[in-house]
Design a protein around this motif. Structure first.
Motif, mmCIF file in Angstrom:
data_model
loop_
_atom_site.group_PDB
_atom_site.id
_atom_site.type_symbol
_atom_site.label_atom_id
_atom_site.label_comp_id
_atom_site.label_asym_id
_atom_site.label_seq_id
_atom_site.Cartn_x
_atom_site.Cartn_y
_atom_site.Cartn_z
ATOM 1 N N LEU A 207 0.800 -1.225 0.000
ATOM 2 C CA LEU A 207 0.000 0.000 0.000
ATOM 3 C C LEU A 207 0.832 1.274 0.000
ATOM 4 C CD1 LEU A 207 -2.690 -1.068 2.628
ATOM 5 C CD2 LEU A 207 -2.945 -1.012 0.150
ATOM 6 N N HIS A 208 2.148 1.189 0.071
ATOM 7 C CA HIS A 208 2.973 2.392 0.148
ATOM 8 C C HIS A 208 3.203 3.034 -1.220
ATOM 9 C CE1 HIS A 208 5.708 -0.958 -0.720
ATOM 10 N NE2 HIS A 208 6.436 -0.075 -1.372
ATOM 11 N N GLU A 209 2.827 2.365 -2.309
ATOM 12 C CA GLU A 209 3.038 2.914 -3.653
ATOM 13 C C GLU A 209 2.124 4.119 -3.888
ATOM 14 O OE1 GLU A 209 5.198 1.938 -6.055
ATOM 15 O OE2 GLU A 209 6.098 0.547 -4.616
ATOM 16 N N ARG A 210 2.671 5.148 -4.582
ATOM 17 C CA ARG A 210 1.906 6.355 -4.891
ATOM 18 C C ARG A 210 2.197 6.803 -6.322
ATOM 19 N NH1 ARG A 210 0.234 4.691 -0.943
ATOM 20 N NH2 ARG A 210 -0.280 5.720 1.034
ATOM 21 N N THR A 211 1.248 7.541 -6.893
ATOM 22 C CA THR A 211 1.444 8.113 -8.225
ATOM 23 C C THR A 211 2.196 9.440 -8.113
ATOM 24 O OG1 THR A 211 -0.664 9.292 -8.142
ATOM 25 C CG2 THR A 211 -0.686 7.073 -9.066
ATOM 26 N N LYS A 212 2.728 9.896 -9.236
ATOM 27 C CA LYS A 212 3.391 11.195 -9.309
ATOM 28 C C LYS A 212 2.579 12.092 -10.240
ATOM 29 C CE LYS A 212 8.023 9.356 -8.486
ATOM 30 N NZ LYS A 212 9.404 9.225 -9.023
ATOM 31 N N GLY A 217 -2.247 20.863 -12.719
ATOM 32 C CA GLY A 217 -3.490 21.138 -12.016
ATOM 33 C C GLY A 217 -4.750 20.827 -12.793
ATOM 34 N N ASP A 218 -4.677 19.982 -13.840
ATOM 35 C CA ASP A 218 -5.880 19.655 -14.596
ATOM 36 C C ASP A 218 -6.669 18.554 -13.895
ATOM 37 O OD1 ASP A 218 -4.343 17.442 -14.993
ATOM 38 O OD2 ASP A 218 -4.179 17.636 -17.169
ATOM 39 N N GLU A 219 -7.750 18.085 -14.578
ATOM 40 C CA GLU A 219 -8.633 17.104 -13.949
ATOM 41 C C GLU A 219 -7.917 15.790 -13.659
ATOM 42 O OE1 GLU A 219 -9.301 18.924 -16.499
ATOM 43 O OE2 GLU A 219 -11.158 20.041 -16.123
ATOM 44 N N ILE A 220 -7.040 15.361 -14.579
ATOM 45 C CA ILE A 220 -6.324 14.103 -14.364
ATOM 46 C C ILE A 220 -5.358 14.246 -13.193
ATOM 47 C CG2 ILE A 220 -4.711 12.470 -15.405
ATOM 48 C CD1 ILE A 220 -5.995 12.977 -18.069
ATOM 49 N N SER A 221 -4.695 15.400 -13.104
ATOM 50 C CA SER A 221 -3.816 15.646 -11.961
ATOM 51 C C SER A 221 -4.603 15.620 -10.654
ATOM 52 C CB SER A 221 -3.115 16.999 -12.134
ATOM 53 O OG SER A 221 -2.370 17.323 -10.987
ATOM 54 N N THR A 222 -5.799 16.224 -10.672
ATOM 55 C CA THR A 222 -6.651 16.193 -9.480
ATOM 56 C C THR A 222 -7.054 14.767 -9.131
ATOM 57 O OG1 THR A 222 -7.509 18.391 -10.052
ATOM 58 C CG2 THR A 222 -8.787 17.074 -8.480
ATOM 59 N N LEU A 223 -7.382 13.973 -10.169
ATOM 60 C CA LEU A 223 -7.743 12.573 -9.937
ATOM 61 C C LEU A 223 -6.588 11.809 -9.297
ATOM 62 C CD1 LEU A 223 -9.664 10.153 -10.357
ATOM 63 C CD2 LEU A 223 -8.677 9.891 -12.644
ATOM 64 N N MET A 224 -5.365 12.056 -9.767
ATOM 65 C CA MET A 224 -4.208 11.358 -9.209
ATOM 66 C C MET A 224 -3.945 11.797 -7.771
ATOM 67 S SD MET A 224 -1.766 11.420 -12.601
ATOM 68 C CE MET A 224 -0.565 10.236 -12.004
ATOM 69 N N LEU A 225 -4.144 13.086 -7.492
ATOM 70 C CA LEU A 225 -3.991 13.560 -6.112
ATOM 71 C C LEU A 225 -5.031 12.913 -5.201
ATOM 72 C CD1 LEU A 225 -3.302 17.366 -6.714
ATOM 73 C CD2 LEU A 225 -1.694 15.683 -5.823
ATOM 74 N N LEU A 226 -6.276 12.829 -5.694
ATOM 75 C CA LEU A 226 -7.322 12.174 -4.905
ATOM 76 C C LEU A 226 -7.002 10.701 -4.688
ATOM 77 C CD1 LEU A 226 -10.536 13.766 -6.475
ATOM 78 C CD2 LEU A 226 -9.558 14.232 -4.230
ATOM 79 N N PHE A 227 -6.421 10.062 -5.717
ATOM 80 C CA PHE A 227 -6.034 8.661 -5.570
ATOM 81 C C PHE A 227 -4.971 8.513 -4.483
ATOM 82 C CE2 PHE A 227 -2.998 5.304 -6.682
ATOM 83 C CZ PHE A 227 -3.831 4.193 -6.660
ATOM 84 N N ASN A 228 -3.979 9.421 -4.487
ATOM 85 C CA ASN A 228 -2.945 9.366 -3.451
ATOM 86 C C ASN A 228 -3.534 9.589 -2.062
ATOM 87 O OD1 ASN A 228 -0.935 8.848 -5.295
ATOM 88 N ND2 ASN A 228 -0.235 10.960 -5.434
ATOM 89 N N GLU A 229 -4.464 10.558 -1.966
ATOM 90 C CA GLU A 229 -5.103 10.799 -0.669
ATOM 91 C C GLU A 229 -5.900 9.577 -0.222
ATOM 92 O OE1 GLU A 229 -7.429 14.300 -1.055
ATOM 93 O OE2 GLU A 229 -5.712 15.631 -1.392
ATOM 94 N N MET A 230 -6.605 8.963 -1.178
ATOM 95 C CA MET A 230 -7.367 7.761 -0.837
ATOM 96 C C MET A 230 -6.438 6.645 -0.368
ATOM 97 S SD MET A 230 -9.721 5.371 -3.303
ATOM 98 C CE MET A 230 -8.227 4.716 -4.064
ATOM 99 N N MET A 231 -5.295 6.482 -1.065
ATOM 100 C CA MET A 231 -4.353 5.443 -0.670
ATOM 101 C C MET A 231 -3.744 5.745 0.696
ATOM 102 S SD MET A 231 -4.524 3.068 -2.796
ATOM 103 C CE MET A 231 -3.241 2.155 -1.953
ATOM 104 N N ASP A 232 -3.525 7.042 0.991
ATOM 105 C CA ASP A 232 -3.047 7.400 2.330
ATOM 106 C C ASP A 232 -4.051 6.966 3.389
ATOM 107 O OD1 ASP A 232 -0.768 8.504 1.269
ATOM 108 O OD2 ASP A 232 -1.547 10.557 1.248
#
Length: 474
Positions: A207-212, A217-232
């Motif tokens: 579970l320690h893996e994260r996206t970069k 700041g576009d929608e895909i970047s926001t999605l990846m940030l949300l994914f990282n937050e969810m994984m946290d």
């Protein structure tokens, strides 16, 4: 449609963008072609109209009639104004040609036709495209028709050249749109592919893996940030769950081991030694009671951590509820003084159930009683603090060391494990209280000093929904 739905997203984006750009290019070229065609035809009509007006003015300005002696002069004038690939013909009232001058336009291409009013049209019959303009002519006794026929060969050459150019341009646009579509799909899907790879890494590596995420700041970047937050959150929940299982196993192991030991002792010596029997039964019953309390607290914690709560009533007279509750539980804590200092709230309401409020207060009061050695006063105060209602429960006991304050609301955390075990504590009370308060969007804060005392603050937001309901009721 089924084949398209099974296509990769990258191919869908490439084909979709290629088709869209091709349609735009084709539509633009078609519009340009139509506009160019209209402009060229209109230009030829304007030139023919100028010739026609010049001829009509020439005849109107003449003082003599239309006679045989004047035909050479008229022919000379018509030859002079006639353009390339054009024919000028004057017919009598019956359509018989009187004068014809031509530049590369055969008389057989258009049949003579007398008219009574001006007309202009495009003749596309046969191998030639012709612009035909006719106008009636009346000079003294002569009545006839002037006919101008202009070959559209130049127009056709231009039209063919434009068509070829547009075809080549469209083919180039198709190739360009495919390349642009492929680059666009690659650009758009690259971060999604990286996120998919991260998900595979999570499956294989942990579970320690994260996206970069990119920094655009576009929608895909926001999605990846949300994914990282969810994984946290998932990783933290998994870590807490693992710690909870370990702590619960440890807490359950001790009373079970004690009960098991006493049962083994009873099996060997209990029948012959009544004192051993009494001692073992009492110890086993005590550990069983502790085990039962631990299980009940675990169930309470599980309920407190659920994502939803039952419909909750609004408490308007919070001070009255607290006063009644303190009066009801005071006999339980003999030897302690539960002092209340409740300020009026001015009609402010909080969204919390009476049962949960009492459960939270009992947990905190119970801790205050356990850790008060000499000063037996417990102060319960209520006040407004901005947009919040603050309920403080203060004891004047041993206090909590500063190094332990950040952890006292964690599950199974105990400052003095030996003392807590002797008093029946499992380290779950404050964790349950914290979860319950947070479910109502509140906060649980602790301020403590060793050998001075501890204040636990239950901070709940004033309910604006409650104000609206009260206003509606009024």
């Amino acid at each position: 449609m089924g084949f398209y739905s099974r296509m990769p997203v990258k191919l869908k984006l490439t084909l979709g963008s290629a088709v869209l750009l091709t349609m735009l290019f084709v539509g633009y070229n078609a519009l340009q072609y139509v506009l160019m065609e209209k402009w060229m035809i209109q230009r030829e009509k304007s030139n023919a109209q100028r010739n026609m007006n010049g001829i009509l003015n020439y005849f109107l300005e003449r003082e003599s009639g239309f006679t045989q002696e004047q035909l050479p002069e008229i022919r000379h004038y018509l030859d002079k104004i006639n353009r390339d690939d054009q024919r000028i013909r004057i017919m009598d009232a019956k359509g018989k040609p009187v004068i014809t001058v031509t530049n590369n336009v055969s008389e057989q291409w258009v049949e003579p036709q007398p008219i009574s009013r001006q007309e202009v049209f495009i003749s596309r019959g046969g191998e030639h495209t012709l612009l035909v303009m006719r106008s009636p002519l009346t000079i003294f006794e002569f009545k006839g028709t002037i006919e101008i026929v202009k070959s559209m060969a130049e127009y056709e050459e231009w039209s063919a050249a434009i068509s070829r150019f547009m075809v080549y341009f469209t083919l180039a646009a198709v190739v360009l749109s495919v390349l642009v579509g492929w680059l666009l799909s690659w650009r758009l899907l690259k971060p999604l592919q990286a996120m998919a790879q991260t998900i595979r890494n999570v499956k294989n590596k942990g579970l320690h893996e994260r996206t970069k995420p990119p920094a655009n700041g576009d929608e895909i970047s926001t999605l990846m940030l949300l994914f990282n937050e969810m994984m946290d959150q998932v990783e933290e929940a998994f870590r807490q769950q693992s710690r909870f299982v370990e702590d619960a196993s440890h807490e359950l192991r001790t009373p079970i081991a004690i009960i098991e030991g006493h049962l083994a002792l009873l099996q060997r010596w209990g029948k012959e030694h009544p004192a051993v029997l009494e001692e073992s039964l009492q110890a086993s019953l005590q550990e069983f009671t502790r085990l039962k309390g631990l299980v009940l607290e675990l169930l309470a914690l599980s309920r407190a951590e659920k994502n939803s709560l039952a419909p909750t009533p609004l408490l308007t007279d919070l001070d009255d509820h607290i006063r009644v509750m303190v009066k009801r539980v005071a006999p339980i804590y003999r030897g302690f003084q539960l002092v209340t200092k409740l300020e009026p709230l001015g009609g402010a309401t909080v969204l919390i159930s009476v049962e949960h409020l009492e459960q939270i207060m009992l947990i905190i009061i119970d801790n205050a009683v356990k850790y008060s050695l000499h000063n037996t006063t417990i102060l319960i105060s209520l006040m407004l603090r901005g947009e919040y209602v603050c309920l403080d429960i203060t004891d004047y006991g041993i206090g909590i060391p500063a190094k332990d304050l950040p952890y006292v609301m964690d599950r199974f955390y105990r400052v003095d494990k030996a003392r807590s075990r002797d008093m029946g504590g499992n380290g779950l009370g404050l964790a349950i209280a914290k979860r319950l308060v947070e479910r109502y969007k509140g906060k649980l804060e602790i301020d403590s000093r060793e050998a001075v005392g501890t204040t636990v603050s239950i901070i709940l937001p004033i309910s604006t929904d409650g104000e609206q309901r009260l206003e509606g009721a009024v």
